[in-house]
Motif scaffolding. Structure first.
Motif, PDB file in Angstrom:
ATOM      1  N   GLU A 169      -3.465-106.634   9.323  1.00  0.00           N
ATOM      2  CA  GLU A 169      -2.258-105.877   9.657  1.00  0.00           C
ATOM      3  C   GLU A 169      -1.111-106.816  10.047  1.00  0.00           C
ATOM      4  O   GLU A 169       0.025-106.656   9.581  1.00  0.00           O
ATOM      5  CB  GLU A 169      -2.555-104.926  10.815  1.00  0.00           C
ATOM      6  CG  GLU A 169      -1.317-104.268  11.417  1.00  0.00           C
ATOM      7  CD  GLU A 169      -1.536-103.813  12.841  1.00  0.00           C
ATOM      8  OE1 GLU A 169      -0.536-103.472  13.511  1.00  0.00           O
ATOM      9  OE2 GLU A 169      -2.696-103.788  13.304  1.00  0.00           O
ATOM     10  N   ASP A 177       5.727-109.332   4.946  1.00  0.00           N
ATOM     11  CA  ASP A 177       6.798-108.395   4.588  1.00  0.00           C
ATOM     12  C   ASP A 177       8.121-108.830   5.212  1.00  0.00           C
ATOM     13  O   ASP A 177       9.172-108.763   4.560  1.00  0.00           O
ATOM     14  CB  ASP A 177       6.425-106.989   5.052  1.00  0.00           C
ATOM     15  CG  ASP A 177       7.529-105.980   4.760  1.00  0.00           C
ATOM     16  OD1 ASP A 177       7.759-105.687   3.564  1.00  0.00           O
ATOM     17  OD2 ASP A 177       8.164-105.490   5.716  1.00  0.00           O
ATOM     18  N   SER A 178       8.088-109.277   6.463  1.00  0.00           N
ATOM     19  CA  SER A 178       9.314-109.723   7.129  1.00  0.00           C
ATOM     20  C   SER A 178       9.885-110.958   6.449  1.00  0.00           C
ATOM     21  O   SER A 178      11.103-111.075   6.259  1.00  0.00           O
ATOM     22  CB  SER A 178       9.019-110.020   8.603  1.00  0.00           C
ATOM     23  OG  SER A 178       8.613-108.852   9.281  1.00  0.00           O
ATOM     24  N   ALA A 228       2.433-107.659   7.941  1.00  0.00           N
ATOM     25  CA  ALA A 228       3.736-107.424   8.559  1.00  0.00           C
ATOM     26  C   ALA A 228       4.587-108.691   8.547  1.00  0.00           C
ATOM     27  O   ALA A 228       5.803-108.643   8.285  1.00  0.00           O
ATOM     28  CB  ALA A 228       3.555-106.916   9.991  1.00  0.00           C
ATOM     29  N   GLU A 237       8.875-105.505  17.555  1.00  0.00           N
ATOM     30  CA  GLU A 237       8.629-104.127  17.991  1.00  0.00           C
ATOM     31  C   GLU A 237       7.398-103.537  17.301  1.00  0.00           C
ATOM     32  O   GLU A 237       6.615-102.811  17.916  1.00  0.00           O
ATOM     33  CB  GLU A 237       9.855-103.266  17.698  1.00  0.00           C
ATOM     34  CG  GLU A 237      11.072-103.624  18.545  1.00  0.00           C
ATOM     35  CD  GLU A 237      12.325-102.901  18.089  1.00  0.00           C
ATOM     36  OE1 GLU A 237      12.227-102.109  17.113  1.00  0.00           O
ATOM     37  OE2 GLU A 237      13.388-103.123  18.693  1.00  0.00           O
ATOM     38  N   THR A 238       7.226-103.855  16.021  1.00  0.00           N
ATOM     39  CA  THR A 238       6.107-103.299  15.262  1.00  0.00           C
ATOM     40  C   THR A 238       4.764-103.860  15.714  1.00  0.00           C
ATOM     41  O   THR A 238       3.801-103.128  15.937  1.00  0.00           O
ATOM     42  CB  THR A 238       6.294-103.580  13.752  1.00  0.00           C
ATOM     43  OG1 THR A 238       7.504-102.968  13.311  1.00  0.00           O
ATOM     44  CG2 THR A 238       5.124-103.035  12.951  1.00  0.00           C
ATOM     45  N   ILE A 239       4.708-105.188  15.864  1.00  0.00           N
ATOM     46  CA  ILE A 239       3.452-105.852  16.201  1.00  0.00           C
ATOM     47  C   ILE A 239       3.226-105.902  17.712  1.00  0.00           C
ATOM     48  O   ILE A 239       2.099-105.957  18.188  1.00  0.00           O
ATOM     49  CB  ILE A 239       3.420-107.276  15.603  1.00  0.00           C
ATOM     50  CG1 ILE A 239       3.510-107.201  14.070  1.00  0.00           C
ATOM     51  CG2 ILE A 239       2.147-108.013  15.985  1.00  0.00           C
ATOM     52  CD1 ILE A 239       2.387-106.411  13.419  1.00  0.00           C
ATOM     53  N   GLY A 240       4.310-105.891  18.467  1.00  0.00           N
ATOM     54  CA  GLY A 240       4.178-105.962  19.914  1.00  0.00           C
ATOM     55  C   GLY A 240       3.929-107.357  20.444  1.00  0.00           C
ATOM     56  O   GLY A 240       3.377-107.523  21.534  1.00  0.00           O
ATOM     57  N   ARG A 245      13.451-108.816  15.217  1.00  0.00           N
ATOM     58  CA  ARG A 245      13.366-107.787  16.259  1.00  0.00           C
ATOM     59  C   ARG A 245      12.454-106.641  15.822  1.00  0.00           C
ATOM     60  O   ARG A 245      11.647-106.137  16.596  1.00  0.00           O
ATOM     61  CB  ARG A 245      14.764-107.266  16.597  1.00  0.00           C
ATOM     62  CG  ARG A 245      15.561-108.197  17.497  1.00  0.00           C
ATOM     63  CD  ARG A 245      16.786-107.512  18.048  1.00  0.00           C
ATOM     64  NE  ARG A 245      17.775-107.252  17.016  1.00  0.00           N
ATOM     65  CZ  ARG A 245      18.733-108.096  16.679  1.00  0.00           C
ATOM     66  NH1 ARG A 245      18.816-109.273  17.286  1.00  0.00           N
ATOM     67  NH2 ARG A 245      19.608-107.793  15.747  1.00  0.00           N
ATOM     68  N   GLU A 246      12.609-106.234  14.567  1.00  0.00           N
ATOM     69  CA  GLU A 246      11.759-105.152  14.054  1.00  0.00           C
ATOM     70  C   GLU A 246      10.287-105.562  14.053  1.00  0.00           C
ATOM     71  O   GLU A 246       9.406-104.762  14.399  1.00  0.00           O
ATOM     72  CB  GLU A 246      12.199-104.771  12.641  1.00  0.00           C
ATOM     73  CG  GLU A 246      13.544-104.061  12.574  1.00  0.00           C
ATOM     74  CD  GLU A 246      13.896-103.668  11.157  1.00  0.00           C
ATOM     75  OE1 GLU A 246      12.973-103.497  10.341  1.00  0.00           O
ATOM     76  OE2 GLU A 246      15.100-103.530  10.865  1.00  0.00           O
ATOM     77  N   LEU A 247      10.017-106.808  13.660  1.00  0.00           N
ATOM     78  CA  LEU A 247       8.634-107.286  13.626  1.00  0.00           C
ATOM     79  C   LEU A 247       8.051-107.335  15.040  1.00  0.00           C
ATOM     80  O   LEU A 247       6.893-106.941  15.261  1.00  0.00           O
ATOM     81  CB  LEU A 247       8.567-108.665  12.976  1.00  0.00           C
ATOM     82  CG  LEU A 247       7.188-109.309  12.873  1.00  0.00           C
ATOM     83  CD1 LEU A 247       6.232-108.436  12.069  1.00  0.00           C
ATOM     84  CD2 LEU A 247       7.297-110.702  12.244  1.00  0.00           C
ATOM     85  N   ALA A 288       8.593-109.429  22.657  1.00  0.00           N
ATOM     86  CA  ALA A 288       8.029-108.089  22.579  1.00  0.00           C
ATOM     87  C   ALA A 288       8.289-107.382  23.911  1.00  0.00           C
ATOM     88  O   ALA A 288       8.948-107.926  24.800  1.00  0.00           O
ATOM     89  CB  ALA A 288       6.534-108.166  22.301  1.00  0.00           C
TER      90      ALA A 288
END
Length: 264
Positions: free
Chosen positions: A243, A250-251, A247, A105-108, A101-103, A129
């Motif tokens: 980018e 990292d996830s 991401a 939101e971050t990447i869209g 979910r965080e990914l 997204a």
């Protein structure tokens, strides 16, 4: 009847109060406080020392704590057993979903969790997204193993003998003009993915879709799944790829760390 209801209500409140105080005692333990004493508990609860000892003895009789003379009490075997059961009950999806979910939101863009089953790849989870995009990758969807970033990541870290059995020496199925169908070329691609750590695919499974994937490992350091971003290709130009790759990597690392903690 009123007297019985009052007595029952009072007993219910007392049981809750006792449970709350037992939890308060257990929550006193942390990395800097592995042993607690009776007076420390009394001060924390705001009760007499004799009352604190009754709570401590009740927890000790149930195995949640055990006495360590002369310092006080430490956590007992029942806590460790509950922790083991809690870890056992947590699956890959439960660990991965918050990170996915965080990914997203971050990447869209949409985020997928996939796993290989023999010569196919299964989509286990999908997080949308803010702008849902129609993609053919839904939960439970079966994907080919030779096309798409997540499939290539899962195949890249598969044992050599399994790769040989899956891709063989014959031509592989083609989905678009960009699909790799030659076994030798695919092996070279898998080697490059292992060296780079992530996989990027543009239009190899669906012509207009870009995928970026990274491997997820378990406590034994085996690759057991992949997390990937799936987006319409025009939304992620080449200059944005670093980018997105960072991401996704990292996830994958965060999910891996959580799984290793559960397995430890």
């Amino acid at each position: 009847m009123a007297g019985q209801r009052t007595e029952r209500a009072s007993g219910y409140r007392e049981r809750n109060s006792t449970a709350d105080r037992a939890l308060d005692i257990l929550l006193l333990f942390d990395d800097s406080r592995l042993v607690v004493g009776g007076q420390e508990v009394a001060d924390h609860l705001g009760v007499a020392r004799s009352t604190a000892y009754r709570y401590l003895q009740s927890l000790a009789s149930s195995g949640f704590i055990e006495e360590q003379r002369p310092a006080g009490y430490r956590l007992g075997p029942r806590v460790f057993e509950l922790a083991r059961l809690a870890r056992k009950g947590i699956g890959l999806s439960e660990v991965a979903r918050p990170v996915m979910r965080e990914l997203a939101e971050t990447i869209g863009e949409a985020v997928l969790l996939t796993r290989r089953t023999g010569p196919t790849v299964v989509c286990l989870e999908r997080e949308e997204a803010d702008h849902p995009v129609r993609l053919s990758y839904e939960r439970g969807h079966v994907l080919p193993v030779n096309a798409g970033a997540s499939a290539l990541v899962l195949l890249a870290w598969a044992p050599d003998e399994e790769v040989d059995d899956i891709i063989g020496h014959d031509a592989l199925p083609r989905f678009t003009g960009a699909t790799i169908t030659d076994a030798t070329a695919l092996r070279r691609r898998l080697t490059a993915i292992r060296e780079h750590g992530t996989a990027v695919s543009r239009g190899e499974l669906d012509e207009d879709v870009l995928g970026v994937a990274a491997p997820i490992r378990n406590g034994e350091d085996d690759v057991i799944a992949a997390i990937s971003v799936a987006a319409l290709s025009h939304r992620v130009p080449d200059e944005r790829l670093p980018e997105v790759e960072a991401a996704v990597q990292d996830s994958a690392t965060r999910i891996t760390e959580r799984l290793k903690l559960i397995d430890s």
